[in-house]
Design a protein around this motif. Structure first.
Motif, PDB file in Angstrom:
ATOM      1  N   GLY A 120       0.787  -1.227   0.000  1.00  0.00           N
ATOM      2  CA  GLY A 120       0.000   0.000   0.000  1.00  0.00           C
ATOM      3  C   GLY A 120       0.817   1.274   0.000  1.00  0.00           C
ATOM      4  O   GLY A 120       0.309   2.332  -0.369  1.00  0.00           O
ATOM      5  N   PHE A 121       2.109   1.193   0.387  1.00  0.00           N
ATOM      6  CA  PHE A 121       2.970   2.378   0.375  1.00  0.00           C
ATOM      7  C   PHE A 121       3.917   2.394  -0.819  1.00  0.00           C
ATOM      8  O   PHE A 121       4.646   3.366  -1.018  1.00  0.00           O
ATOM      9  CB  PHE A 121       3.780   2.442   1.668  1.00  0.00           C
ATOM     10  CG  PHE A 121       2.941   2.661   2.899  1.00  0.00           C
ATOM     11  CD1 PHE A 121       2.315   3.877   3.112  1.00  0.00           C
ATOM     12  CD2 PHE A 121       2.752   1.655   3.827  1.00  0.00           C
ATOM     13  CE1 PHE A 121       1.540   4.088   4.238  1.00  0.00           C
ATOM     14  CE2 PHE A 121       1.976   1.851   4.951  1.00  0.00           C
ATOM     15  CZ  PHE A 121       1.361   3.077   5.165  1.00  0.00           C
ATOM     16  N   ASN A 122       3.915   1.297  -1.599  1.00  0.00           N
ATOM     17  CA  ASN A 122       4.776   1.204  -2.780  1.00  0.00           C
ATOM     18  C   ASN A 122       6.229   1.585  -2.442  1.00  0.00           C
ATOM     19  O   ASN A 122       6.891   2.321  -3.180  1.00  0.00           O
ATOM     20  CB  ASN A 122       4.247   2.110  -3.904  1.00  0.00           C
ATOM     21  CG  ASN A 122       4.921   1.834  -5.246  1.00  0.00           C
ATOM     22  OD1 ASN A 122       5.368   0.715  -5.510  1.00  0.00           O
ATOM     23  ND2 ASN A 122       5.028   2.845  -6.084  1.00  0.00           N
ATOM     24  N   ASP A 123       6.705   1.061  -1.310  1.00  0.00           N
ATOM     25  CA  ASP A 123       8.050   1.414  -0.865  1.00  0.00           C
ATOM     26  C   ASP A 123       9.066   0.294  -1.079  1.00  0.00           C
ATOM     27  O   ASP A 123      10.216   0.408  -0.667  1.00  0.00           O
ATOM     28  CB  ASP A 123       8.040   1.817   0.612  1.00  0.00           C
ATOM     29  CG  ASP A 123       7.542   0.702   1.533  1.00  0.00           C
ATOM     30  OD1 ASP A 123       7.235  -0.405   1.035  1.00  0.00           O
ATOM     31  OD2 ASP A 123       7.461   0.936   2.753  1.00  0.00           O
ATOM     32  N   GLY A 124       8.634  -0.805  -1.721  1.00  0.00           N
ATOM     33  CA  GLY A 124       9.556  -1.894  -2.000  1.00  0.00           C
ATOM     34  C   GLY A 124      10.055  -2.621  -0.773  1.00  0.00           C
ATOM     35  O   GLY A 124      11.074  -3.328  -0.843  1.00  0.00           O
ATOM     36  N   GLN A 125       9.337  -2.490   0.361  1.00  0.00           N
ATOM     37  CA  GLN A 125       9.852  -3.036   1.609  1.00  0.00           C
ATOM     38  C   GLN A 125       9.025  -4.196   2.162  1.00  0.00           C
ATOM     39  O   GLN A 125       9.584  -5.157   2.654  1.00  0.00           O
ATOM     40  CB  GLN A 125       9.913  -1.928   2.663  1.00  0.00           C
ATOM     41  CG  GLN A 125      10.815  -0.768   2.305  1.00  0.00           C
ATOM     42  CD  GLN A 125      12.282  -1.105   2.414  1.00  0.00           C
ATOM     43  OE1 GLN A 125      12.657  -2.107   3.008  1.00  0.00           O
ATOM     44  NE2 GLN A 125      13.128  -0.281   1.824  1.00  0.00           N
ATOM     45  N   GLN A 126       7.708  -4.119   2.086  1.00  0.00           N
ATOM     46  CA  GLN A 126       6.869  -5.153   2.693  1.00  0.00           C
ATOM     47  C   GLN A 126       5.619  -5.383   1.871  1.00  0.00           C
ATOM     48  O   GLN A 126       4.935  -4.445   1.477  1.00  0.00           O
ATOM     49  CB  GLN A 126       6.478  -4.757   4.121  1.00  0.00           C
ATOM     50  CG  GLN A 126       5.587  -5.773   4.820  1.00  0.00           C
ATOM     51  CD  GLN A 126       5.327  -5.408   6.267  1.00  0.00           C
ATOM     52  OE1 GLN A 126       6.027  -5.824   7.165  1.00  0.00           O
ATOM     53  NE2 GLN A 126       4.284  -4.612   6.499  1.00  0.00           N
ATOM     54  N   ASP A 127       5.338  -6.652   1.597  1.00  0.00           N
ATOM     55  CA  ASP A 127       4.133  -7.061   0.879  1.00  0.00           C
ATOM     56  C   ASP A 127       3.120  -7.664   1.838  1.00  0.00           C
ATOM     57  O   ASP A 127       3.477  -8.370   2.791  1.00  0.00           O
ATOM     58  CB  ASP A 127       4.465  -8.131  -0.171  1.00  0.00           C
ATOM     59  CG  ASP A 127       5.114  -7.554  -1.413  1.00  0.00           C
ATOM     60  OD1 ASP A 127       5.052  -6.331  -1.607  1.00  0.00           O
ATOM     61  OD2 ASP A 127       5.703  -8.341  -2.179  1.00  0.00           O
ATOM     62  N   PHE A 128       1.842  -7.448   1.557  1.00  0.00           N
ATOM     63  CA  PHE A 128       0.757  -8.233   2.108  1.00  0.00           C
ATOM     64  C   PHE A 128       0.393  -9.242   1.010  1.00  0.00           C
ATOM     65  O   PHE A 128      -0.059  -8.844  -0.069  1.00  0.00           O
ATOM     66  CB  PHE A 128      -0.445  -7.358   2.447  1.00  0.00           C
ATOM     67  CG  PHE A 128      -0.224  -6.456   3.626  1.00  0.00           C
ATOM     68  CD1 PHE A 128      -0.832  -6.716   4.844  1.00  0.00           C
ATOM     69  CD2 PHE A 128       0.602  -5.349   3.532  1.00  0.00           C
ATOM     70  CE1 PHE A 128      -0.631  -5.892   5.939  1.00  0.00           C
ATOM     71  CE2 PHE A 128       0.823  -4.523   4.607  1.00  0.00           C
ATOM     72  CZ  PHE A 128       0.203  -4.790   5.828  1.00  0.00           C
ATOM     73  N   ARG A 129       0.622 -10.514   1.286  1.00  0.00           N
ATOM     74  CA  ARG A 129       0.449 -11.535   0.250  1.00  0.00           C
ATOM     75  C   ARG A 129      -0.743 -12.428   0.577  1.00  0.00           C
ATOM     76  O   ARG A 129      -0.881 -12.935   1.689  1.00  0.00           O
ATOM     77  CB  ARG A 129       1.728 -12.363   0.103  1.00  0.00           C
ATOM     78  CG  ARG A 129       2.905 -11.528  -0.378  1.00  0.00           C
ATOM     79  CD  ARG A 129       4.165 -12.338  -0.622  1.00  0.00           C
ATOM     80  NE  ARG A 129       5.213 -11.481  -1.180  1.00  0.00           N
ATOM     81  CZ  ARG A 129       6.452 -11.896  -1.462  1.00  0.00           C
ATOM     82  NH1 ARG A 129       6.793 -13.167  -1.251  1.00  0.00           N
ATOM     83  NH2 ARG A 129       7.337 -11.054  -1.976  1.00  0.00           N
ATOM     84  N   PHE A 130      -1.572 -12.649  -0.438  1.00  0.00           N
ATOM     85  CA  PHE A 130      -2.782 -13.451  -0.302  1.00  0.00           C
ATOM     86  C   PHE A 130      -2.756 -14.530  -1.393  1.00  0.00           C
ATOM     87  O   PHE A 130      -2.629 -14.215  -2.574  1.00  0.00           O
ATOM     88  CB  PHE A 130      -4.024 -12.585  -0.444  1.00  0.00           C
ATOM     89  CG  PHE A 130      -4.076 -11.428   0.525  1.00  0.00           C
ATOM     90  CD1 PHE A 130      -4.726 -11.553   1.734  1.00  0.00           C
ATOM     91  CD2 PHE A 130      -3.459 -10.217   0.210  1.00  0.00           C
ATOM     92  CE1 PHE A 130      -4.774 -10.488   2.630  1.00  0.00           C
ATOM     93  CE2 PHE A 130      -3.496  -9.155   1.094  1.00  0.00           C
ATOM     94  CZ  PHE A 130      -4.151  -9.291   2.311  1.00  0.00           C
ATOM     95  N   ALA A 143       5.425 -10.264   3.980  1.00  0.00           N
ATOM     96  CA  ALA A 143       6.684 -10.632   3.343  1.00  0.00           C
ATOM     97  C   ALA A 143       7.635  -9.448   3.318  1.00  0.00           C
ATOM     98  O   ALA A 143       7.253  -8.324   2.977  1.00  0.00           O
ATOM     99  CB  ALA A 143       6.439 -11.128   1.912  1.00  0.00           C
ATOM    100  N   THR A 144       8.877  -9.705   3.711  1.00  0.00           N
ATOM    101  CA  THR A 144       9.978  -8.765   3.534  1.00  0.00           C
ATOM    102  C   THR A 144      11.098  -9.524   2.836  1.00  0.00           C
ATOM    103  O   THR A 144      10.962 -10.720   2.536  1.00  0.00           O
ATOM    104  CB  THR A 144      10.474  -8.219   4.884  1.00  0.00           C
ATOM    105  OG1 THR A 144      11.069  -9.297   5.633  1.00  0.00           O
ATOM    106  CG2 THR A 144       9.333  -7.608   5.682  1.00  0.00           C
ATOM    107  N   GLU A 145      12.207  -8.837   2.587  1.00  0.00           N
ATOM    108  CA  GLU A 145      13.331  -9.523   1.958  1.00  0.00           C
ATOM    109  C   GLU A 145      13.936 -10.591   2.874  1.00  0.00           C
ATOM    110  O   GLU A 145      14.716 -11.427   2.440  1.00  0.00           O
ATOM    111  CB  GLU A 145      14.413  -8.524   1.535  1.00  0.00           C
ATOM    112  CG  GLU A 145      13.975  -7.567   0.445  1.00  0.00           C
ATOM    113  CD  GLU A 145      13.590  -8.243  -0.863  1.00  0.00           C
ATOM    114  OE1 GLU A 145      13.968  -9.417  -1.064  1.00  0.00           O
ATOM    115  OE2 GLU A 145      12.902  -7.618  -1.683  1.00  0.00           O
ATOM    116  N   ASN A 146      13.553 -10.558   4.161  1.00  0.00           N
ATOM    117  CA  ASN A 146      14.044 -11.568   5.098  1.00  0.00           C
ATOM    118  C   ASN A 146      13.199 -12.833   5.108  1.00  0.00           C
ATOM    119  O   ASN A 146      13.565 -13.810   5.757  1.00  0.00           O
ATOM    120  CB  ASN A 146      14.096 -10.984   6.517  1.00  0.00           C
ATOM    121  CG  ASN A 146      15.113  -9.872   6.638  1.00  0.00           C
ATOM    122  OD1 ASN A 146      16.171  -9.926   6.021  1.00  0.00           O
ATOM    123  ND2 ASN A 146      14.798  -8.852   7.419  1.00  0.00           N
TER     124      ASN A 146
END
Length: 801
Positions: A120-130, A143-146
C-alpha cells in the motif's frame, strides 16, 4: 587515518551510483458500485470493464521465459468503498492434471496456486500476500526480503471454480486487512503470482530478475484507486476453552474464558492484546536428552508471539520463549531439605504489542508482557514440613524497535529490550543498532550491528558486540566477508538467547548459482564457506572449518544436496568443562553428508539424509541417517513417517566435578527418533490432524577421564559414580479443526504424553517404550472456540436491534 581512508574507499565502491533502466509494469483498477458476490464465477458486469493484467513471465526455473498461451493468466482488479476485488482467469489445457490437494490454512500442499502481492505504500519493503490454491485453501503472509511470515492471518474472502478451460479465482480483500497512505490517489506496489504445481513452474506478472539480490522492489504498480478510507480496524476474538487432564494419580478439569483484541490505532499502526492467555493447544516441544553445557532452544508455537514479528526479530535480541518460560532462579536449600515442586513455566498474565510503519518508512514496534509470581515448594525431610520460596517475581518484559527504511531496499534499526523483576532479583537491559544497506540496483550490501548489554543484579561490566558483513548480492557469482566481536560480558539471555561470548571471528563465503535450467538441473547452487573463531583472552581457536556444499534440483524436480566440512586443527571448547577459564581440546574432524528429497508431486515421495563425521581420536566416530517417506492417498488424505538414528562412538563430555577435578566421560550415545504426522481434510475448512513422536536416547559411559590444564585428558580409574543416561519421550496429538467463519475456529484436541529418565541403560526398544507408558502417561482432552467479531459489522447488529 590510512585505515579510515581505505574504509571509505570501499564504501564508495559498494555504493556507487547505479541507474535502473526500464519502466515498471502497471495496471489500472476501476471503481464499481455493483454488488460483487464472491463465488469464483466473475459473472458481474463490472468485471467486463476492468483492464487485464497479463503477459506473465516465469520466475523459476527458467527465469524470464514468457508464459505459454495455453497456460496464460489474466487478472482484473476492481474496488469499492469496502475493499478491492481480484478476479483471475487461469487457463490450462490439461485440466485433469491441475493439482488440488486440500490442506489446512497456510499450507500450500501439492496444489496449483494463485497469489496477489500488495504494498500500500509502494516502498519496496513489505508485501501483504494473499494466496488461494486450486482446492480453495487460503494462505496469507507478511513478506519482507528476510522471508515470509505465514503466522499473520487476515480476514478476507475467496472462492474458486474449476472450469473446462482451467480455473478461476475470485478474492475480496477488505481495506481493514491492508495498510496504505491517506492520499486521495493511491499508487500501490503490485505483483501477481501463479504456480503450476505439476511442472513446478512459477510465474509472476512483473518480471523478477533472480540475478538481483531483492524481490519486492521489482514489483509493478496498481493505479486507479482513489478516495478510499480505512475503516475502523477494531476486532475482538473472544474464546472459551475447556480441559480435562488425567493420569494414573489424578483427574483435573479447568475452563478458561478470554479475549484477543486487535485495534488499528491509525492507518499505519495496530495494537494487539491478549487478555487471560490460553496456549494449551499449541504444538508440543521436541524435548531431547541434553548432555551439553547449554539449554535446549525451542521453537515459538504461541500465535501471539509468532504473528507479525518481523520488527521484533531485528538484531536477534528476542527469544520470546523467555516470556512465560522456566523461572530464572532455583531455590537454595539446606542439607535436610528437598525441592518437591519446581514449576516448569511461569504464568503469563497478559501481553500487548503495537507495530506498524509510517508512509515515510519508519517502522515502530513495542511489545510488553507481564508474568506472575512463581514459587517452588520445599520439603523439610526431618519435620516433613513444607515451605515455599519465590523463584520468579512479578516480571515485566519490554522490547522497543525503531526501523527506518529508505531507498526501497535499505534500513537502519534501533532495538532495546528490558527485563524488570520486582524485588531483589536480576534486571537486564540490551540495546542494539542494526543496519542493512544495499546499493540502488541491489548489487552490493553492507550489513551489521552494534549491541550493548547491562545486568543490574550485581557488579558486572557492560558487555558489547559488533558485526560487519560486506557482500556482492547479484549475478551467478556472489561472495561475502564478515567479522564479529563479542566481549566476555555480553549477556542478552534475559529476553534473548546467546550461548558463546568472548570471541572474535572472520567468515567468508563464495557461491555460484544458475538462474536458468541446464540439460541436467532446474536449479544448482554451490556454496563454499570458511570460518575462524578465536577466544579473546587466550587467543586459542574455538572453531576453524571450511566447507563446500551443493544444492540442486533435477529436471524431474527431485532435490539433491551434498557436501563436506573439514576442521583441520585442534580447537578448544571453553564451555564443556563448566568451569570459567578451563577448556577441552577438540580434535580435528571431517564431516560429509548427502540429502535427497524426491518430488512431492508424486503420491509416494521420500527424504533421505545420511551423514558421517570422523575424528582424529581413537575409536571416535559419529554417523546418522534420517528418512521420511510420505504417501498421498488422495487430495484429502496424506501420511508422513519420519525416523532418524544416530550413533556417537567414544564421545567425550563433562559428567561431574569432584573438588577441583573435572570428570569427563567417554561414552557411546544412541539416539532414535520416530514419528507420524497425517492429515485428513473433510473440506477446505475442516481437517483432522495427527502428530506423534517417540524419542529415545541413551548415553553409556565406558571410561572416565580427568581434564588436564592444557585441555587434554588422562584416564581416571577411581571415579565410579553412575552417570549413565537413558531418556524417553512420547507425544501424541490428534485434533479436529473447523474454520466455521472467517477468523473463527473450533478445535477439539486429544493429547497424551510421557517423559521418563533413568540412569539404568536398557537397550531393548520394547522395554523402554513400556516403561515410558507405564510410569508417566498423561492424557489431555480439550476443546476451544474462538469467534472473530469485526466492530464495523457488530455495530450494525445493535442498530438493527
Amino acid at each position: 587515518m590510512k585505515h579510515f581512508s581505505l574504509f571509505f574507499f570501499f564504501v564508495f565502491l559498494f555504493f556507487k551510483i547505479e541507474i535502473a533502466f526500464g519502466q515498471k509494469k502497471s495496471v489500472q483498477a476501476i471503481r464499481v458500485t455493483e454488488n460483487i458476490v464472491v463465488d469464483g464465477k466473475l459473472n458481474e458486469s463490472s468485471w467486463d470493464k476492468a483492464p487485464i493484467a497479463k503477459d506473465f513471465v516465469m520466475y523459476e526455473p527458467d527465469n524470464g521465459a514468457l508464459e505459454k498461451n495455453e497456460k496464460r493468466s489474466e487478472v482484473k482488479i476492481i474496488f469499492n468503498d469496502n475493499g478491492i476485488y481480484i478476479g483471475a482467469t487461469l487457463y490450462d489445457n490439461e485440466i485433469t492434471k491441475i493439482e488440488k490437494e486440500i490442506t489446512q490454512r497456510d499450507n500450500f500442499g501439492t496444489a496449483d496456486i494463485f497469489g496477489i502481492f500488495l504494498n500500500g505504500f509502494n516502498d519496496g519493503q513489505q508485501d501483504f500476500r494473499f494466496f488461494v490454491t486450486a482446492a480453495g485453501v487460503q494462505l496469507d503472509c507478511l513478506a519482507t526480503e528476510n522471508g515470509e511470515d505465514f503466522s499473520w492471518d487476515a480476514i478476507w474472502n475467496s472462492e474458486i471454480s474449476l472450469t473446462d478451460f482451467g480455473w478461476v479465482v475470485e478474492m475480496e480483500i477488505p481495506y481493514a486487512a491492508l495498510r496504505f497512505s491517506k492520499n486521495d490517489k493511491q499508487i500501490w506496489g503490485l505483483n501477481i503470482f501463479r504456480e503450476i504445481r505439476r511442472d513446478r513452474h512459477n510465474y509472476v506478472w512483473s518480471h523478477i530478475d533472480r540475478a538481483k539480490g531483492s524481490v519486492i522492489n521489482q514489483a509493478g504498480t496498481l493505479e486507479g484507486i482513489e478516495n478510499i478510507k480505512t475503516p475502523t480496524r477494531l476486532f475482538f476474538i473472544p474464546y472459551t476453552s475447556g480441559y480435562i487432564e488425567s493420569n494414573d494419580k489424578t483427574t483435573n478439569s479447568t475452563g478458561k474464558i478470554g479475549m484477543d483484541i486487535k485495534y488499528g490505532i491509525n492507518d499505519s499502526f495496530t495494537l494487539d492484546a491478549i487478555l487471560v492467555p490460553d496456549f494449551g493447544q499449541t504444538a508440543f516441544d521436541n524435548v531431547e536428552l541434553n548432555l551439553g553445557p547449554f539449554e535446549q532452544q525451542f521453537n515459538e508455537n504461541r500465535p501471539f508471539f509468532t504473528e507479525g514479528t518481523d520488527l521484533f526479530s531485528k538484531g536477534d535480541l528476542l527469544y520470546s520463549r523467555r516470556i512465560g518460560g522456566p523461572p530464572s532462579n532455583y531455590p537454595v536449600t539446606n542439607e535436610n531439605e528437598t525441592v518437591t515442586d519446581y514449576p516448569n513455566t511461569v504464568d503469563l498474565i497478559n501481553a500487548i504489542k503495537i507495530s506498524g510503519r509510517t508512509s515515510d518508512g519508519l517502522g515502530i514496534g513495542f511489545l510488553n508482557a507481564a508474568t506472575a509470581k512463581t514459587y517452588a515448594k520445599i520439603n523439610n525431610n526431618e519435620t516433613n514440613e513444607f515451605r515455599e520460596e519465590l523463584v520468579e517475581p512479578f516480571t515485566n518484559y519490554n522490547i522497543l524497535v525503531f526501523d527506518q527504511r529508505f531507498n526501497q531496499n535499505s534500513s537502519v534499526s534501533f532495538i532495546n529490550t528490558n527485563v524488570t523483576r520486582f524485588g531483589d532479583f536480576r534486571d537486564a537491559n540490551v540495546t542494539g543498532i542494526v543496519y542493512d544497506l544495499n546499493t540502488r540496483g541491489n548489487r552490493f550490501n553492507i550489513s551489521g550491528d552494534v549491541k550493548m548489554s547491562s545486568i543490574y543484579d550485581y557488579e558486572k561490566p557492560n558487555g558489547h558486540t559488533a558485526y560487519l558483513n560486506l557482500a556482492k548480492t547479484f549475478g551467478k557469482y556472489r561472495y561475502s566477508v564478515a567479522s564479529k566481536y563479542v566481549s566476555k560480558d555480553f549477556d542478552n539471555n534475559d529476553l534473548g538467547i546467546n550461548f558463546v561470548t568472548n570471541y572474535h571471528n572472520v567468515y567468508a563465503n563464495f557461491n555460484y548459482r544458475i538462474v536458468k535450467p541446464t540439460k541436467t538441473y532446474n536449479s544448482f547452487q554451490l556454496n563454499s564457506n570458511y570460518y575462524l573463531e578465536i577466544e579473546n583472552t587466550t587467543g586459542k581457536m574455538q572453531e576453524n572449518w571450511i566447507n563446500v556444499n551443493v544444492n540442486s534440483s533435477t529436471l524431474k524436480n527431485d532435490y539433491i544436496g551434498y557436501g563436506f566440512l573439514v576442521s583441520p586443527f585442534v580447537t578448544y571448547n571453553f564451555y564443556e568443562p563448566r568451569v570459567p577459564g578451563r577448556y577441552l581440546a577438540f580434535p580435528a574432524t571431517v564431516n560429509a553428508f548427502v540429502f535427497f528429497s524426491s518430488n512431492y508431486n508424486r503420491r509416494f515421495a521420500i527424504d533421505v539424509n545420511p551423514s558421517v563425521r570422523f575424528f582424529d581420536q581413537k575409536d571416535r566416530i559419529n554417523y546418522s541417517i534420517y528418512a521420511s517417506p510420505r504417501y498421498r492417498f488422495n487430495d484429502k488424505f496424506t501420511l508422513i513417517y519420519n525416523a532418524s538414528f544416530s550413533k556417537q562412538n567414544s564421545d567425550i563430555g563433562w559428567v561431574d566435578q569432584v573438588d577441583s577435578e573435572i570428570i569427563l566421560a567417554e561414552r557411546n550415545r544412541f539416539t532414535f527418533n520416530n514419528g507420524f504426522s497425517g492429515k485428513y481434510a473433510l473440506n477446505n475448512k475442516m481437517t483432522i490432524n495427527l502428530t506423534s513422536r517417540y524419542y529415545w536416547s541413551f548415553a553409556e559411559n565406558i571410561k572416565f577421564h580427568t581434564l588436564q590444564e592444557d585441555g587434554t585428558f588422562i584416564p581416571n580409574d577411581t571415579y565410579n559414580t553412575d552417570k549413565d543416561s537413558n531418556f524417553n519421550v512420547w507425544n501424541f496429538d490428534v485434533s479436529y479443526s473447523w474454520w466455521f467463519a472467517p477468523g473463527s475456529q473450533f478445535t477439539a484436541l486429544y493429547r497424551n504424553n510421557a517423559q521418563y529418565f533413568t540412569n539404568e541403560i536398557n537397550k531393548d526398544f520394547g522395554s523402554n517404550a513400556n516403561n515410558l507408558i507405564d510410569n508417566s502417561l498423561n492424557h489431555v482432552f480439550s476443546v476451544s472456540l474462538r469467534y472473530f467479531i469485526d466492530y464495523n459489522k457488530a455495530k450494525n447488529w445493535f442498530k438493527k436491534a
